[in-house]
Design a protein around this motif. Structure first.
Motif, PDB file in Angstrom:
ATOM      1  N   LYS A 264       0.835  -1.206   0.000  1.00 56.56           N
ATOM      2  CA  LYS A 264       0.000   0.000   0.000  1.00 56.56           C
ATOM      3  C   LYS A 264       0.869   1.254   0.000  1.00 56.56           C
ATOM      4  CE  LYS A 264      -4.197  -1.555   2.419  1.00 56.56           C
ATOM      5  NZ  LYS A 264      -5.025  -1.328   3.626  1.00 56.56           N
ATOM      6  N   LEU A 265       1.939   1.234   0.772  1.00 53.72           N
ATOM      7  CA  LEU A 265       2.824   2.390   0.873  1.00 53.72           C
ATOM      8  C   LEU A 265       3.565   2.632  -0.440  1.00 53.72           C
ATOM      9  CD1 LEU A 265       4.180   1.709   4.465  1.00 53.72           C
ATOM     10  CD2 LEU A 265       2.605   3.536   3.792  1.00 53.72           C
ATOM     11  N   GLU A 266       3.948   1.560  -1.117  1.00 56.83           N
ATOM     12  CA  GLU A 266       4.617   1.687  -2.415  1.00 56.83           C
ATOM     13  C   GLU A 266       3.677   2.314  -3.442  1.00 56.83           C
ATOM     14  OE1 GLU A 266       7.648   1.777  -4.866  1.00 56.83           O
ATOM     15  OE2 GLU A 266       8.007   0.504  -3.127  1.00 56.83           O
ATOM     16  N   LYS A 267       2.411   1.916  -3.417  1.00 58.21           N
ATOM     17  CA  LYS A 267       1.424   2.491  -4.331  1.00 58.21           C
ATOM     18  C   LYS A 267       1.223   3.982  -4.047  1.00 58.21           C
ATOM     19  CE  LYS A 267      -1.275  -1.695  -5.284  1.00 58.21           C
ATOM     20  NZ  LYS A 267      -2.603  -2.375  -5.104  1.00 58.21           N
ATOM     21  N   LEU A 268       1.233   4.339  -2.771  1.00 53.62           N
ATOM     22  CA  LEU A 268       1.062   5.740  -2.409  1.00 53.62           C
ATOM     23  C   LEU A 268       2.277   6.556  -2.833  1.00 53.62           C
ATOM     24  CD1 LEU A 268      -0.753   7.817  -1.080  1.00 53.62           C
ATOM     25  CD2 LEU A 268       0.247   7.215   1.133  1.00 53.62           C
ATOM     26  N   TYR A 269       3.467   5.978  -2.689  1.00 56.14           N
ATOM     27  CA  TYR A 269       4.692   6.629  -3.173  1.00 56.14           C
ATOM     28  C   TYR A 269       4.586   6.892  -4.671  1.00 56.14           C
ATOM     29  CZ  TYR A 269       9.480   6.952  -4.932  1.00 56.14           C
ATOM     30  OH  TYR A 269      10.618   7.357  -5.598  1.00 56.14           O
ATOM     31  N   LYS A 270       4.173   5.877  -5.416  1.00 59.55           N
ATOM     32  CA  LYS A 270       4.044   6.003  -6.871  1.00 59.55           C
ATOM     33  C   LYS A 270       2.992   7.055  -7.217  1.00 59.55           C
ATOM     34  CE  LYS A 270       3.589   3.266 -11.096  1.00 59.55           C
ATOM     35  NZ  LYS A 270       2.676   4.200 -11.774  1.00 59.55           N
ATOM     36  N   GLN A 271       1.906   7.099  -6.433  1.00 61.58           N
ATOM     37  CA  GLN A 271       0.877   8.098  -6.685  1.00 61.58           C
ATOM     38  C   GLN A 271       1.443   9.514  -6.525  1.00 61.58           C
ATOM     39  OE1 GLN A 271      -3.265   9.738  -4.693  1.00 61.58           O
ATOM     40  NE2 GLN A 271      -2.749   7.591  -4.378  1.00 61.58           N
ATOM     41  N   GLY A 272       2.284   9.702  -5.501  1.00 61.38           N
ATOM     42  CA  GLY A 272       2.904  11.005  -5.302  1.00 61.38           C
ATOM     43  C   GLY A 272       3.813  11.370  -6.456  1.00 61.38           C
ATOM     44  N   TYR A 273       4.633  10.401  -6.885  1.00 59.39           N
ATOM     45  CA  TYR A 273       5.560  10.635  -7.997  1.00 59.39           C
ATOM     46  C   TYR A 273       4.786  10.973  -9.274  1.00 59.39           C
ATOM     47  CZ  TYR A 273       9.766  10.065 -10.842  1.00 59.39           C
ATOM     48  OH  TYR A 273      10.831  10.294 -11.688  1.00 59.39           O
ATOM     49  N   ASP A 274       3.754  10.179  -9.561  1.00 57.29           N
ATOM     50  CA  ASP A 274       2.966  10.387 -10.783  1.00 57.29           C
ATOM     51  C   ASP A 274       2.191  11.696 -10.745  1.00 57.29           C
ATOM     52  OD1 ASP A 274       3.901   7.992 -11.744  1.00 57.29           O
ATOM     53  OD2 ASP A 274       2.082   6.846 -11.277  1.00 57.29           O
ATOM     54  N   THR A 275       1.697  12.064  -9.573  1.00 52.02           N
ATOM     55  CA  THR A 275       0.966  13.330  -9.441  1.00 52.02           C
ATOM     56  C   THR A 275       1.868  14.509  -9.783  1.00 52.02           C
ATOM     57  OG1 THR A 275      -0.538  12.449  -7.742  1.00 52.02           O
ATOM     58  CG2 THR A 275      -0.256  14.849  -7.823  1.00 52.02           C
ATOM     59  N   ALA A 276       3.082  14.486  -9.261  1.00 58.18           N
ATOM     60  CA  ALA A 276       4.035  15.561  -9.552  1.00 58.18           C
ATOM     61  C   ALA A 276       4.408  15.566 -11.030  1.00 58.18           C
ATOM     62  CB  ALA A 276       5.280  15.403  -8.684  1.00 58.18           C
ATOM     63  N   ARG A 277       4.564  14.389 -11.611  1.00 56.47           N
ATOM     64  CA  ARG A 277       4.931  14.296 -13.032  1.00 56.47           C
ATOM     65  C   ARG A 277       3.808  14.833 -13.917  1.00 56.47           C
ATOM     66  NH1 ARG A 277       5.831   8.392 -15.033  1.00 56.47           N
ATOM     67  NH2 ARG A 277       3.573   8.437 -14.743  1.00 56.47           N
ATOM     68  N   GLU A 278       2.563  14.480 -13.584  1.00 53.52           N
ATOM     69  CA  GLU A 278       1.424  14.919 -14.377  1.00 53.52           C
ATOM     70  C   GLU A 278       1.221  16.433 -14.317  1.00 53.52           C
ATOM     71  OE1 GLU A 278      -1.663  12.615 -12.666  1.00 53.52           O
ATOM     72  OE2 GLU A 278      -0.898  10.705 -13.470  1.00 53.52           O
ATOM     73  N   GLN A 279       1.617  17.040 -13.185  1.00 50.54           N
ATOM     74  CA  GLN A 279       1.428  18.485 -13.023  1.00 50.54           C
ATOM     75  C   GLN A 279       2.722  19.273 -13.262  1.00 50.54           C
ATOM     76  OE1 GLN A 279      -1.299  17.676  -9.152  1.00 50.54           O
ATOM     77  NE2 GLN A 279      -1.112  19.820  -9.667  1.00 50.54           N
ATOM     78  N   TYR A 280       3.709  18.599 -13.823  1.00 52.09           N
ATOM     79  CA  TYR A 280       5.044  19.196 -13.961  1.00 52.09           C
ATOM     80  C   TYR A 280       5.036  20.464 -14.821  1.00 52.09           C
ATOM     81  CZ  TYR A 280      10.078  19.536 -14.865  1.00 52.09           C
ATOM     82  OH  TYR A 280      11.375  19.974 -14.961  1.00 52.09           O
ATOM     83  N   GLN A 281       4.364  20.412 -15.964  1.00 49.97           N
ATOM     84  CA  GLN A 281       4.360  21.589 -16.840  1.00 49.97           C
ATOM     85  C   GLN A 281       3.643  22.767 -16.182  1.00 49.97           C
ATOM     86  OE1 GLN A 281       6.263  21.935 -19.470  1.00 49.97           O
ATOM     87  NE2 GLN A 281       6.943  19.821 -19.127  1.00 49.97           N
ATOM     88  N   GLU A 282       2.559  22.479 -15.473  1.00 50.39           N
ATOM     89  CA  GLU A 282       1.855  23.540 -14.741  1.00 50.39           C
ATOM     90  C   GLU A 282       2.755  24.124 -13.660  1.00 50.39           C
ATOM     91  OE1 GLU A 282      -2.187  22.521 -13.365  1.00 50.39           O
ATOM     92  OE2 GLU A 282      -1.991  20.731 -14.626  1.00 50.39           O
ATOM     93  N   LEU A 283       3.503  23.247 -12.994  1.00 50.21           N
ATOM     94  CA  LEU A 283       4.404  23.689 -11.935  1.00 50.21           C
ATOM     95  C   LEU A 283       5.520  24.558 -12.506  1.00 50.21           C
ATOM     96  CD1 LEU A 283       5.354  23.657  -9.009  1.00 50.21           C
ATOM     97  CD2 LEU A 283       6.503  21.475  -9.458  1.00 50.21           C
ATOM     98  N   ARG A 284       6.074  24.159 -13.631  1.00 49.34           N
ATOM     99  CA  ARG A 284       7.120  24.960 -14.269  1.00 49.34           C
ATOM    100  C   ARG A 284       6.605  26.356 -14.610  1.00 49.34           C
ATOM    101  NH1 ARG A 284      11.638  23.126 -16.602  1.00 49.34           N
ATOM    102  NH2 ARG A 284      11.304  24.537 -18.365  1.00 49.34           N
ATOM    103  N   SER A 285       5.379  26.401 -15.091  1.00 52.92           N
ATOM    104  CA  SER A 285       4.776  27.692 -15.427  1.00 52.92           C
ATOM    105  C   SER A 285       4.574  28.536 -14.178  1.00 52.92           C
ATOM    106  CB  SER A 285       3.434  27.457 -16.137  1.00 52.92           C
ATOM    107  OG  SER A 285       2.800  28.693 -16.422  1.00 52.92           O
ATOM    108  N   PHE A 286       4.115  27.881 -13.112  1.00 55.28           N
ATOM    109  CA  PHE A 286       3.905  28.572 -11.832  1.00 55.28           C
ATOM    110  C   PHE A 286       5.207  29.178 -11.314  1.00 55.28           C
ATOM    111  CE2 PHE A 286       4.128  28.234  -7.154  1.00 55.28           C
ATOM    112  CZ  PHE A 286       3.070  29.051  -6.786  1.00 55.28           C
ATOM    113  N   LEU A 287       6.299  28.435 -11.486  1.00 61.84           N
ATOM    114  CA  LEU A 287       7.601  28.873 -10.993  1.00 61.84           C
ATOM    115  C   LEU A 287       8.293  29.855 -11.931  1.00 61.84           C
ATOM    116  CD1 LEU A 287       8.933  25.437  -9.705  1.00 61.84           C
ATOM    117  CD2 LEU A 287       8.111  27.341  -8.303  1.00 61.84           C
ATOM    118  N   GLY A 288       7.743  29.985 -13.134  1.00 61.41           N
ATOM    119  CA  GLY A 288       8.350  30.910 -14.088  1.00 61.41           C
ATOM    120  C   GLY A 288       9.545  30.328 -14.816  1.00 61.41           C
ATOM    121  N   LEU A 289       9.584  29.003 -14.939  1.00 58.44           N
ATOM    122  CA  LEU A 289      10.718  28.356 -15.622  1.00 58.44           C
ATOM    123  C   LEU A 289      10.474  28.271 -17.127  1.00 58.44           C
ATOM    124  CD1 LEU A 289      11.391  25.419 -13.124  1.00 58.44           C
ATOM    125  CD2 LEU A 289      12.655  27.563 -13.337  1.00 58.44           C
TER     126      LEU A 289
END
Length: 289
Positions: A264-289
């Motif tokens: 269960k913990l491994e799945k939650l880790y993967k969910q965190g990683y995938d969530t950040a990856r899916e929102q990466y372009q939005e995050l870059r824009s937010f940060l001004g990169l």
């Protein structure tokens, strides 16, 4: 590496739900770390613990140190609680693991330009304190205090002051991050959107344990859910204004604060990683990169 000035990273606690946070932080190490560093990082409870491995740039270490020893009685057990007053053995977690079993990279941490604050609750005043840590050998005691849950941990005394879990007084220190000059903040939560905290069901035990010695701590524990929900409201308002970027689970996290199911913990880790990856372009824009 280009430092993005006035950008803070705020890490909520949540016990074993912090596996989500470790996934997010590992994605940051794989991607964002190549381009910038946060101006400051404020970690609360499990968030403070996982910030340590992030700031020493040790990928997977945050997850591994939280899951590799789940079956070991010395790491986490009711026997520990009865014998020492700590559900999680302090010496094992904060000495044996970082110095022997999964060595901590103290040098890389010290060279990291991000200013790291561990959030603790002063049991006497009931107020949050934000401890700047520049030397992890000494600062680890504040990290331990930040992650010391009431009722299942001993009070951590540092320089004659009693401390416990930072989440009691300030679960999501967004306003402190703003006070530090961060005009933008990336916030990692361990609960889904729409979550609202309810009253603490363990208050009768808290009264028995702490009321005589630390009445201000008990008051904060009693009202924590009110402050927490108010902070969430403020957080979402800041998000609408483009000042906050939130990363959180998409749905309710069905694991306990002291979960021992590694799958269960491994799945939650993967969910965190995938969530950040899916929102990466939005995050870059937010940060001004």
């Amino acid at each position: 590496m280009t430092e993005i000035k006035q950008t803070g990273l705020v890490l909520e606690g949540g016990g074993m739900r912090g596996a989500f946070t470790t996934g997010v932080l590992d994605f940051f190490l794989d991607s964002l770390d190549k381009e910038f560093s946060f101006h400051s990082c404020l970690g609360v409870s499990a968030g403070a613990i996982h910030a340590c491995s992030f700031l020493s740039k040790q990928r997977r270490r945050g997850f591994e140190t939280n899951t590799e020893y789940l079956e070991e009685e010395q790491y986490c057990s009711f026997k520990n609680l009865v014998k020492t007053g700590d559900l999680f053995d302090a010496d094992f977690c904060y000495k044996t693991i970082p110095d022997e079993l999964n060595p901590y990279d103290y040098k890389t941490f010290e060279e990291n330009p991000t200013r790291f604050y561990a959030v603790v609750t002063n049991c006497r005043t009931g107020e949050a304190e934000y401890k700047l840590i520049t030397d992890m050998h000494r600062g680890i005691y504040y990290v331990r205090a930040s992650g010391s849950l009431p009722l299942v941990s001993r009070t951590v005394w540092i320089q004659k002051q009693p401390y416990l879990d930072g989440g009691v007084a300030d679960s999501i220190p967004i306003k402190k991050s703003e006070e530090l000059g961060n005009e933008k903040n990336v916030v990692v939560l361990t609960r889904e959107r729409g979550y609202q905290k309810g009253p603490n069901k363990l208050m009768p035990m808290a009264y028995l344990r702490y009321q005589k010695e630390f009445p201000n701590l008990v008051r904060q524990m009693k009202n924590r859910h009110i402050r927490y929900n108010e902070t969430l409201k403020y957080l979402y308002e800041q998000e609408k204004e483009g000042k906050v970027f939130i990363l959180c689970p998409k749905e309710p996290v069905e694991i306990g604060r002291v979960e021992k199911d590694k799958e269960k913990l491994e799945k939650l880790y993967k969910q965190g990683y995938d969530t950040a990856r899916e929102q990466y372009q939005e995050l870059r824009s937010f940060l001004g990169l």
